[in-house]
Design a protein around this motif. Structure first.
Motif, PDB file in Angstrom:
ATOM      1  N   VAL A 175       0.849  -1.201   0.000  1.00 20.31           N
ATOM      2  CA  VAL A 175       0.000   0.000   0.000  1.00 20.31           C
ATOM      3  C   VAL A 175       0.882   1.248   0.000  1.00 20.31           C
ATOM      4  N   LYS A 176       1.977   1.191   0.762  1.00 21.66           N
ATOM      5  CA  LYS A 176       2.900   2.330   0.831  1.00 21.66           C
ATOM      6  C   LYS A 176       3.515   2.626  -0.539  1.00 21.66           C
ATOM      7  N   GLN A 177       3.892   1.574  -1.271  1.00 21.83           N
ATOM      8  CA  GLN A 177       4.472   1.764  -2.612  1.00 21.83           C
ATOM      9  C   GLN A 177       3.444   2.377  -3.565  1.00 21.83           C
ATOM     10  N   LEU A 178       2.205   1.892  -3.503  1.00 22.01           N
ATOM     11  CA  LEU A 178       1.144   2.447  -4.353  1.00 22.01           C
ATOM     12  C   LEU A 178       0.936   3.922  -4.036  1.00 22.01           C
ATOM     13  N   GLU A 179       0.816   4.233  -2.762  1.00 20.77           N
ATOM     14  CA  GLU A 179       0.569   5.629  -2.369  1.00 20.77           C
ATOM     15  C   GLU A 179       1.730   6.537  -2.768  1.00 20.77           C
ATOM     16  N   GLY A 180       2.965   6.013  -2.681  1.00 17.51           N
ATOM     17  CA  GLY A 180       4.133   6.789  -3.096  1.00 17.51           C
ATOM     18  C   GLY A 180       4.083   7.119  -4.581  1.00 17.51           C
ATOM     19  N   LYS A 181       3.689   6.132  -5.396  1.00 19.83           N
ATOM     20  CA  LYS A 181       3.579   6.373  -6.845  1.00 19.83           C
ATOM     21  C   LYS A 181       2.486   7.396  -7.149  1.00 19.83           C
ATOM     22  N   LEU A 182       1.354   7.285  -6.456  1.00 21.25           N
ATOM     23  CA  LEU A 182       0.229   8.173  -6.753  1.00 21.25           C
ATOM     24  C   LEU A 182       0.544   9.622  -6.388  1.00 21.25           C
ATOM     25  N   LYS A 183       1.441   9.824  -5.429  1.00 19.97           N
ATOM     26  CA  LYS A 183       1.845  11.196  -5.070  1.00 19.97           C
ATOM     27  C   LYS A 183       2.564  11.882  -6.232  1.00 19.97           C
ATOM     28  N   THR A 184       3.164  11.093  -7.114  1.00 20.10           N
ATOM     29  CA  THR A 184       3.889  11.662  -8.259  1.00 20.10           C
ATOM     30  C   THR A 184       2.993  11.821  -9.495  1.00 20.10           C
ATOM     31  N   ALA A 185       1.745  11.369  -9.394  1.00 23.85           N
ATOM     32  CA  ALA A 185       0.869  11.316 -10.575  1.00 23.85           C
ATOM     33  C   ALA A 185       0.310  12.684 -10.944  1.00 23.85           C
ATOM     34  N   ALA A 186       0.153  12.902 -12.246  1.00 26.04           N
ATOM     35  CA  ALA A 186      -0.487  14.120 -12.748  1.00 26.04           C
ATOM     36  C   ALA A 186      -1.999  13.927 -12.762  1.00 26.04           C
ATOM     37  N   GLY A 187      -2.725  15.039 -12.694  1.00 28.32           N
ATOM     38  CA  GLY A 187      -4.179  14.981 -12.840  1.00 28.32           C
ATOM     39  C   GLY A 187      -4.860  14.196 -11.731  1.00 28.32           C
ATOM     40  N   ARG A 188      -6.036  13.707 -12.048  1.00 22.61           N
ATOM     41  CA  ARG A 188      -6.842  12.960 -11.070  1.00 22.61           C
ATOM     42  C   ARG A 188      -6.347  11.522 -10.964  1.00 22.61           C
ATOM     43  N   ALA A 189      -5.898  11.138  -9.775  1.00 22.11           N
ATOM     44  CA  ALA A 189      -5.412   9.775  -9.546  1.00 22.11           C
ATOM     45  C   ALA A 189      -5.946   9.302  -8.204  1.00 22.11           C
ATOM     46  N   GLU A 190      -6.774   8.260  -8.241  1.00 26.44           N
ATOM     47  CA  GLU A 190      -7.428   7.776  -7.021  1.00 26.44           C
ATOM     48  C   GLU A 190      -7.064   6.322  -6.768  1.00 26.44           C
ATOM     49  N   LYS A 191      -7.286   5.887  -5.535  1.00 21.96           N
ATOM     50  CA  LYS A 191      -7.059   4.478  -5.203  1.00 21.96           C
ATOM     51  C   LYS A 191      -8.265   3.919  -4.456  1.00 21.96           C
ATOM     52  N   ARG A 192      -8.462   2.620  -4.603  1.00 22.30           N
ATOM     53  CA  ARG A 192      -9.422   1.862  -3.806  1.00 22.30           C
ATOM     54  C   ARG A 192      -8.679   0.641  -3.290  1.00 22.30           C
ATOM     55  N   LEU A 193      -8.748   0.395  -1.992  1.00 18.64           N
ATOM     56  CA  LEU A 193      -8.046  -0.735  -1.387  1.00 18.64           C
ATOM     57  C   LEU A 193      -9.046  -1.823  -1.008  1.00 18.64           C
ATOM     58  N   VAL A 194      -8.707  -3.050  -1.358  1.00 16.36           N
ATOM     59  CA  VAL A 194      -9.566  -4.199  -1.055  1.00 16.36           C
ATOM     60  C   VAL A 194      -8.959  -4.909   0.148  1.00 16.36           C
ATOM     61  N   ALA A 195      -9.609  -4.794   1.283  1.00 16.00           N
ATOM     62  CA  ALA A 195      -9.058  -5.277   2.549  1.00 16.00           C
ATOM     63  C   ALA A 195      -8.824  -6.789   2.520  1.00 16.00           C
ATOM     64  N   GLY A 196      -7.583  -7.176   2.840  1.00 15.26           N
ATOM     65  CA  GLY A 196      -7.248  -8.589   2.996  1.00 15.26           C
ATOM     66  C   GLY A 196      -7.035  -9.373   1.719  1.00 15.26           C
ATOM     67  N   ALA A 197      -7.185  -8.745   0.564  1.00 14.34           N
ATOM     68  CA  ALA A 197      -7.076  -9.470  -0.712  1.00 14.34           C
ATOM     69  C   ALA A 197      -5.635  -9.518  -1.196  1.00 14.34           C
TER      70      ALA A 197
END
Length: 226
Positions: A175-197
């Motif tokens: 999750v930390k790696q995903l969030e780190g990448k999204l901080k560098t993203a241009a425009g609208r960039a969202e995430k949805r996390l699926v608990a335990g999957a």
């Protein structure tokens, strides 16, 4: 159940791509004005369009026209798969261009699963009619970056809206790696996390309904903002 059409699309290098188009059934009152192009998992590990059938049928039942296809070297398509997914980006572009003319459509959302996510992401800015992007289980982790790192920049720097869906126990990306990448993203960039999957678990039919929920929510939000 809706109607499924079969077609063959020729990519510019001569590769023949096997394509299926899922159209809403007669019981669906409204056909949405956006077409969803689904990009399957890693061909080298057995990925093919058949794995997207569950999601495609569910999406069609909700009024979407859905296009799936076998990437080069998968299923009934000719050619040979690449380890990095570089040539497969051309397959995505060829199928999208075909869909614009033959569905027909002027609005596409690309949806890539697992290794199909970086492949789809690299095609997102190739065609004006591609309006948004959904990555399911995008492999951003250190090991995965050896194969797919070349794809990261294109999707993250694209100004087009994007959504990343990931299981919290994904073995390739934290999750930390995903969030780190999204901080560098241009425009609208969202995430949805699926608990335990886990990564491969989220690809299974048990999660099709949840994935379809995220995809349709994203598609509707684009429709409202257009």
């Amino acid at each position: 159940m809706g109607e499924v059409e079969f077609a063959t699309v020729e990519e510019e290098s001569g590769v023949q791509l096997s394509v299926r188009v899922y159209r809403p059934g007669e019981d669906v009152t409204e056909t949405k004005n956006v077409t969803l192009v689904l990009v399957h998992q890693y061909t080298v590990l057995g990925g093919c369009q058949g794995l997207m059938k569950g999601m495609a049928n569910l999406l069609a039942s909700k009024g979407y026209i859905v296009v799936t296809f076998d990437q080069r070297g998968a299923g009934r398509s000719t050619g040979r798969a690449t380890f990095t997914g570089s040539a497969e980006v051309n397959d995505v572009v060829a199928v999208c261009r075909w869909a614009i003319e033959n569905v027909p459509t002027n609005s596409i959302i690309l949806v890539g699963s697992s290794a199909g996510a970086p492949i789809a992401g690299s095609a997102v800015d190739s065609i004006e009619e591609i309006k948004g992007y959904v990555g399911l289980g995008y492999p951003f982790g250190a090991m995965a970056s050896v194969l797919f790192g070349r794809h990261y920049k294109v999707v993250l720097q694209s100004p087009k809206p994007k959504l990343f869906v990931m299981g919290t126990r994904d073995g390739f990306t934290s999750v930390k790696q995903l969030e780190g990448k999204l901080k560098t993203a241009a425009g609208r960039a969202e995430k949805r996390l699926v608990a335990g999957a886990g990564h491969f678990e989220m690809e299974g039919p048990r999660y099709d309904e949840e994935m379809v929920g995220y995809i349709t929510e994203f598609a509707e939000s684009l429709d409202e903002s257009s």
